[in-house]
Design an enzyme around this catalytic site. Structure first.
Site, PDB file in Angstrom:
ATOM      1  N   ASP A 129     -14.103  16.992  -3.114  1.00 25.08           N
ATOM      2  CA  ASP A 129     -14.525  16.754  -1.737  1.00 25.08           C
ATOM      3  C   ASP A 129     -14.633  15.272  -1.394  1.00 25.08           C
ATOM      4  OD1 ASP A 129     -16.024  17.738   0.853  1.00 25.08           O
ATOM      5  OD2 ASP A 129     -17.289  16.195  -0.044  1.00 25.08           O
TER       6      ASP A 129
ATOM      7  N   ALA B 246     -15.144  18.247   3.433  1.00 24.94           N
ATOM      8  CA  ALA B 246     -13.741  18.599   3.180  1.00 24.94           C
ATOM      9  C   ALA B 246     -13.638  19.973   2.526  1.00 24.94           C
ATOM     10  CB  ALA B 246     -13.073  17.534   2.308  1.00 24.94           C
ATOM     11  N   ASP B 247     -14.508  20.248   1.567  1.00 27.62           N
ATOM     12  CA  ASP B 247     -14.540  21.574   0.938  1.00 27.62           C
ATOM     13  C   ASP B 247     -14.821  22.659   1.966  1.00 27.62           C
ATOM     14  OD1 ASP B 247     -13.979  21.007  -1.709  1.00 27.62           O
ATOM     15  OD2 ASP B 247     -16.066  20.746  -2.288  1.00 27.62           O
ATOM     16  N   LEU B 248     -15.851  22.446   2.764  1.00 28.90           N
ATOM     17  CA  LEU B 248     -16.249  23.457   3.734  1.00 28.90           C
ATOM     18  C   LEU B 248     -15.179  23.668   4.797  1.00 28.90           C
ATOM     19  CD1 LEU B 248     -19.995  22.426   4.196  1.00 28.90           C
ATOM     20  CD2 LEU B 248     -19.091  24.297   2.812  1.00 28.90           C
TER      21      LEU B 248
ATOM     22  N   GLY C 295     -12.326  25.641   3.363  1.00 32.28           N
ATOM     23  CA  GLY C 295     -12.705  27.039   3.242  1.00 32.28           C
ATOM     24  C   GLY C 295     -12.662  27.769   4.570  1.00 32.28           C
TER      25      GLY C 295
END
Length: 401
Positions: A145, A173-175, A178
């Site tokens: 991230d 960035a991860d969220l 997703g």
């Protein structure tokens, strides 16, 4: 054959095989689990090489694990064995969605790439999340991230001027990856109703982070303007940001001319509306320091609560700045009932943040199922696929499951 999902919800007719780890993949599939889909989390058996990856692992951070993996089932399966692969293929034949977030080359080494699984189940929606994309010069790099935040431009516009790049306080960035992946899966499932065929949906941390730049990216692409750090202030409208009050801080968003006029009236300085250099949005941005100095002294004269009452009555957007514990105590947050109870067999009743999606015909369940223990549902799932207890025990002895 897998038994029909006995959970209710708008997505209860779908079965998802979840081979994702860390955060981005589990974030995507959490939507499906919360909305009633049957989600089977495939994990590496004890005794086989590998295991849970860092963030969200059971022993690393149980709170995070419960948050990411609630409402799922767990099946242990060693995909590096022929027998494990055969069981996996049986699952894929029954599934609607498969998701993975290995580095792009790993899926091919395991023989679980899109083309291989499409041959088993042409209706399968196959989802992948990677750090930098499925091909290209960075495709084999490990993604994380904070790396995507830096490469995706976010850290260059976060924080106060002159303080250096700053990571935001959540794994954005991860969220984002997703959530974008979940949207893509839903679109593919809708399209499948017309074509009868699944397809490969993939996104990555870098691209998702760039998409989240939104107007900041547009300012460069269209106007050739490179944005910098503005701290708590908005880059294109003034006054916005954080102002000290008599007993703390106030968050203000007096965007546009109408809000500026209302703000000046509440502050008791209507003459600022006509003051030379402050007449328009563009002028106030140019003279940002003058605006902040003029209203900053006034905000220090009353408490945060007093200003919030006065400004909201006048229709000027504002609010307090909470620590996380105080945020959950706010009366509107409590009214929204944002938390979800999980009854854990060892830890009792736990709370996690509920889905913010509300639907009129599908009320949110009052209670979520806890994240599964590793392999908790292995015996049941394998029995559904037709394996006998003796066969299951044999596979366990050889670390296939």
């Amino acid at each position: 054959m897998l038994n029909t999902n006995n959970h209710s919800g708008p997505l209860s007719r779908f079965t998802v095989i979840d081979a994702s780890r860390v955060r981005a993949g589990p974030t995507a599939i959490r939507l499906f689990a919360d909305m009633g889909a049957r989600v089977i989390k495939v994990e590496i058996p004890a005794g086989a090489p590998g295991g849970d990856d860092m963030i969200g692992a059971r022993d690393h951070d149980r709170a995070d694990f419960e948050n990411l993996h609630r409402n799922k089932e767990s099946l242990t399966l060693n995909l590096k064995t022929e027998e494990g692969k055969a069981i996996f293929n049986d699952l894929i034949r029954e599934a609607d969605v498969f998701i993975e977030n290995y580095r792009p080359d790993v899926k091919y080494k395991l023989g679980i790439d899109y083309e291989a699984l499409k041959a088993i189940n042409p209706r399968l929606v196959y989802a992948s999340i990677s750090g930098f994309g499925q091909d290209g010069p960075y495709s084999k790099r490990p993604g994380f991230d904070s790396i995507a935040q830096g490469m995706g431009g976010l850290m260059s516009i976060t924080g106060e001027p002159g303080r250096g790049p700053m990571r935001v306080g959540i794994p954005l960035a991860d969220l984002a990856a997703g959530h974008f992946c979940a949207q893509g899966i839903l679109v593919a499932l809708l399209e499948r109703e017309v074509s009868g065929e699944g397809q490969w949906v993939h996104t990555n941390l870098l691209e998702s982070q760039i998409a989240m730049l939104d107007f900041q990216a547009a300012k460069w692409l269209i106007d050739g303007h490179v944005s910098g750090q503005n701290g708590n202030e908005h880059p294109i409208t003034v006054p916005t940001g954080v102002y000290a009050t008599r007993d703390g801080y106030l968050n203000l968003a007096a965007i546009g001319q109408t809000m500026w006029i209302r703000l000046c009236n509440v502050l008791g300085v209507p003459e600022l509306v006509e003051e030379p250099g402050l007449e328009t949005d563009a002028m106030r941005v140019k003279n940002r320091d003058r605006v902040n100095e003029a209203i900053g002294e006034l905000f220090r004269q009353r408490t945060t609560a007093e200003w919030i009452d006065a400004l909201n009555e006048a229709g000027v957007p504002c609010g307090p700045i909470y620590t996380i514990d105080r945020m959950f105590e706010d009366e509107q947050v409590q009214h929204l009932d944002v938390t979800w109870d999980i009854v854990h067999p060892e830890r009792g009743t736990l709370e996690v943040v509920n889905s913010p999606i509300r639907m009129s015909r599908f009320p949110r369940p009052e209670q979520a199922r806890p994240a599964p223990e590793k392999g908790e549902h292995t015996d049941r799932i394998l029995a559904e696929l037709g394996l006998s207890p003796a066969r299951i025990n044999e596979l366990k002895q050889r670390h296939v499951v």
